[in-house]
Design an enzyme around this catalytic site. Structure first.
Site, mmCIF file in Angstrom:
data_model
loop_
_atom_site.group_PDB
_atom_site.id
_atom_site.type_symbol
_atom_site.label_atom_id
_atom_site.label_comp_id
_atom_site.label_asym_id
_atom_site.label_seq_id
_atom_site.Cartn_x
_atom_site.Cartn_y
_atom_site.Cartn_z
ATOM 1 N NE ARG A 124 52.033 14.805 42.326
ATOM 2 C CZ ARG A 124 52.234 15.273 43.561
ATOM 3 N NH1 ARG A 124 53.465 15.484 44.007
ATOM 4 N NH2 ARG A 124 51.204 15.507 44.368
ATOM 5 C CB SER A 167 57.841 15.671 45.028
ATOM 6 O OG SER A 167 59.111 15.394 44.476
ATOM 7 C CD GLU A 204 68.335 18.381 40.462
ATOM 8 O OE1 GLU A 204 67.491 18.283 41.374
ATOM 9 O OE2 GLU A 204 69.466 18.907 40.617
ATOM 10 C CG PHE A 253 64.847 21.762 40.664
ATOM 11 C CD1 PHE A 253 65.264 23.081 40.663
ATOM 12 C CD2 PHE A 253 63.958 21.354 41.642
ATOM 13 C CE1 PHE A 253 64.816 23.979 41.618
ATOM 14 C CE2 PHE A 253 63.500 22.243 42.608
ATOM 15 C CZ PHE A 253 63.920 23.561 42.598
ATOM 16 N NE ARG A 305 52.547 19.339 43.993
ATOM 17 C CZ ARG A 305 53.488 18.980 44.874
ATOM 18 N NH1 ARG A 305 54.763 19.042 44.525
ATOM 19 N NH2 ARG A 305 53.174 18.561 46.068
#
Length: 318
Positions: free
Chosen positions: A14, A41, A62, A87, A171
């Site tokens: 990330r 995040s 979303e 999501f 991540r």
């Protein structure tokens, strides 16, 4: 390329994503970020500070997020739509299909914390079906980078590419792969280690584990080719056929065994170059547990990959 290794230390892909996005945004004012209340995040805090007018936070919505991204693209922007992959792809699949892929909108979808990165949060947060949902969609390029360098290159390539792209960004810390002549091209696989006894095809966080497995097999006199199939769509079919020429293929992915990398490779092998094959991944909904627990339980480890290769070779010899 051959005999790729890993450098010391582990890296969060990330960080590579946002650093590259910020650099590109300084050069191109069309680049904007759209998030679903996931600035933290997605690691986009610095982007928001540098470009406060080019960050759109739609909240936990979303479907709206993807629609906003499509609208921005239609207005001449280059939106990077970022959210947890579970999501982003699960809740907004219709918008990805209709507003982005079918419409060929110039939207860059960034599935953050993909796979089992949210291990302890359980099946609701595991994203092990995303590639199976997205791979059949016409017009949608799908990329699964293996390390920070490839993540950065994928972001650059996506920004330059005129059309919809999905980039699966983990991540989970991974080592950086050492490459003699690093080159990233959408639709091209990367042979990281040559071998002629068996081929291991992997992507994402499984690539460095595949390399470690090949190293372990080499100590036993088994020559294993390792192929990084980071571009899932379009698919490098020639690289798969070259792998099948070894006589045995193992695929390894942080995804369901149905419809992802293994499925894509199997489609090519079954129709063009049949050979013994093993698909390593997850069988279905997973229990709640740490990342390492889940990887160990389902054989997505150096030993598990090596054992799969040995099993195929034994089957071929029988």
């Amino acid at each position: 390329m051959s005999d790729a290794k890993t450098t010391a230390g582990l890296f969060d892909c990330r960080e590579a994503y946002v650093a590259t996005l910020e650099a590109l945004a300084h050069e191109d004012e069309r680049i904007v970020a759209v998030v679903n209340d996931s600035v933290g995040s997605s690691k986009l805090g610095k982007f928001r500070s540098a470009f406060p007018d080019r960050m759109i936070n739609v909240g936990i919505a979303e479907q709206a997020m993807v629609g906003v991204g499509a609208g921005l693209a239609n207005g001449g922007k280059i939106p990077f739509v970022s959210g947890a992959s579970c999501f982003l792809t699960g809740r907004a699949l219709e918008q990805i299909k209709a507003d982005v892929a079918y419409s060929q909108a110039n939207v860059k979808l960034c599935g953050i914390s993909s796979g089992i990165a949210y291990g302890e949060l359980g099946p609701t947060h595991h994203s092990i079906e995303d590639l199976a949902w997205l791979r059949p969609m016409a017009n949608l390029t799908v990329i699964v980078p293996s390390d920070p360098w490839e993540t950065s290159e994928a972001i650059k390539a996506a920004a330059a590419f005129n059309g919809p792209v999905f980039i699966r960004i983990s991540r989970m810390p991974v080592p950086a792969l050492e490459r003699a002549n690093p080159t990233f091209t959408i639709g091209k696989a990367e042979t990281l280690r040559e071998g002629d006894d068996v081929a291991i095809i992997a992507n994402g966080i499984m690539v460095h584990r595949a390399l470690d497995a090949a190293q372990a097999l080499a100590a036993e006199g088994i020559s294993a080719r390792v192929v990084n199939m980071s571009s899932l769509t379009p698919l490098d079919e020639q690289a798969i056929l070259d792998a099948a020429a070894t006589g045995a293929v193992v695929t390894v992915e942080e995804h369901s065994v149905k419809g992802g990398l293994g499925g894509a490779v199997a489609e090519v092998i079954a129709t063009q170059a049949p050979c013994p094959m093993r698909i390593l991944g997850f069988p279905g909904f997973l229990p709640t547990g740490s990342v390492e627990f889940l990887l160990e339980r389902y054989g997505l480890t150096t030993d598990g990959i090596a054992d799969a290769a040995r099993g195929l070779l034994a089957k071929r010899a029988a």
